[in-house]
Design an enzyme around this catalytic site. Structure first.
Site: not given
Ligand code: MRU
Length: 343
Positions: A52, A235, A245-246, A194
């Site tokens: 994010a 996010d 969040n993810k 990730q």
């Molecule tokens: O799809 P992504 O890899 O962008 O998802 C990222 C996440 O869900 C992270 O946990 C979130 O963005 C926090 S990053 C500090």
């Protein structure tokens, strides 16, 4: 492995944005040189830059790329380019509010100072501030880590997701630097991995003991008493503290609650969206079924089989022990406590 910065602007208003291509890590270290807003939108959609706060910073620089290409001849054309480039960037990914937050901030500056240099200065300010926000999140959360703890995290909320040390991982880095010793379980984070590819890389590089686990193993390990603390990034956080969040975060929070394990979320103020009263209003990105039906480019299901691929889920505030922010720790979570912390 010393990595290049997650993102870096090179040059003046005619410069380029350099992005560490996260789709290729950890196997290959490659830097993308982005010269156009279309190139940046593609990089954001492909997750070459992700997380994010990082996509917020990237989008701020994207405003410079897009407005400069429009070659606005007068203030009216400048304002119209600022509006249309901003909308295109915001549409790149819908869930992380940092993207819209950064674009709006550059737009406000553009309204006051309609010049490319002003846009670049605002983007640089957002970039610099993000480093400091990460530092403050680390300082606010580090006392939660006790000697010998076994910590579980999901996705990547580290240096690769921000301009600084990360959010959830900033807490781990700060505690480690302070001399506390602990171990980390990193959910692999299907479908784009990730956790396995990025979080494990970051922690390992710092010397923090990390073991990658299949996402599906997390609840069982929590139930067996093998996890003392769960910490993730976010996010978007609604006014009542519900967290997007993810995908997979909600399941972790449920398992943590069922077994009395504290579940913390770390995020900067720019991840809060006080215009939304609760999590159900947060738009959830649905990505291509191909990402689920393939693993690292290899098909894993029979041809013709369908898939669903929601990239995020929502964890209700009632399952979150506390929010670790650059304004300090919010615990217990309430709408009033969030408002007060962000005021
Ligand atoms: O799809 P992504 O890899 O962008 O998802 C990222 C996440 O869900 C992270 O946990 C979130 O963005 C926090 S990053 C500090």
């Amino acid at each position: 492995m010393a990595l290049p910065p997650t993102l870096a602007w090179h040059g003046d208003v005619q410069g380029t944005l350099h992005l560490l291509d996260q789709t290729r890590l950890p196997r290959e270290v490659a830097v993308l040189e982005i010269r156009s807003v279309a190139g940046l939108i593609d990089a954001i959609r492909r997750l070459a830059v992700r997380g994010a706060p990082a996509i917020g910073v990237a989008a701020a620089y994207g405003m410079v790329l897009g407005v400069r290409a429009a070659r606005p001849a007068d203030p009216r054309e400048f304002a119209s380019a600022v509006a249309s480039v901003g909308e295109a960037l915001i549409a790149a990914r819908p869930t992380a509010v940092n993207l819209a937050w950064a674009v709006r901030r550059v737009q406000v500056r553009a309204a006051r100072e309609p010049a490319l240099t002003a846009l670049l200065h605002e983007a640089i300010a957002i970039h610099d501030e993000d480093r400091e926000l990460c530092r403050r999140i680390g300082a606010a959360g580090a006392p939660l880590l006790r000697e010998g703890m076994r910590v579980l995290t999901h996705c990547n909320a580290g240096r690769l997701a921000t301009a600084g040390d990360g959010t959830a991982l900033a807490v781990l880095f700060a505690a480690w630097r302070a001399g506390r010793r602990f171990t980390v379980l990193a959910d692999e984070t299907r479908p784009l991995l990730q956790g396995a590819r990025l979080t494990a890389l970051e922690l390992h590089a710092e010397g923090i003991p990390v073991a990658v686990i299949p996402d599906a193993a997390a609840a069982g390990l929590i139930a067996r008493g093998e996890v003392d603390l769960v910490i993730t990034g976010a996010d978007r956080i609604a006014a009542n503290g519900d967290v997007a969040n993810k995908v997979g975060t909600y399941g972790l929070a449920l398992a943590a609650r069922a077994h009395g394990v504290p579940f913390y979320v770390a995020a900067p103020a720019s991840t809060f969206d006080l215009s939304l009263s609760g999590g159900p209003q947060i738009p959830i990105e649905e990505r291509s079924p191909d990402e689920v039906l393939h693993c690292q480019g290899v098909p894993i299901a029979a041809p013709g089989v369908g898939a669903r691929n929601p990239a995020f889920d929502v964890t209700p505030a009632s399952l979150v022990t506390g929010l670790i922010t650059d304004r300090g720790l919010i615990r217990p979570i309430s709408e009033a406590a969030i408002k007060e912390a962000l005021a």
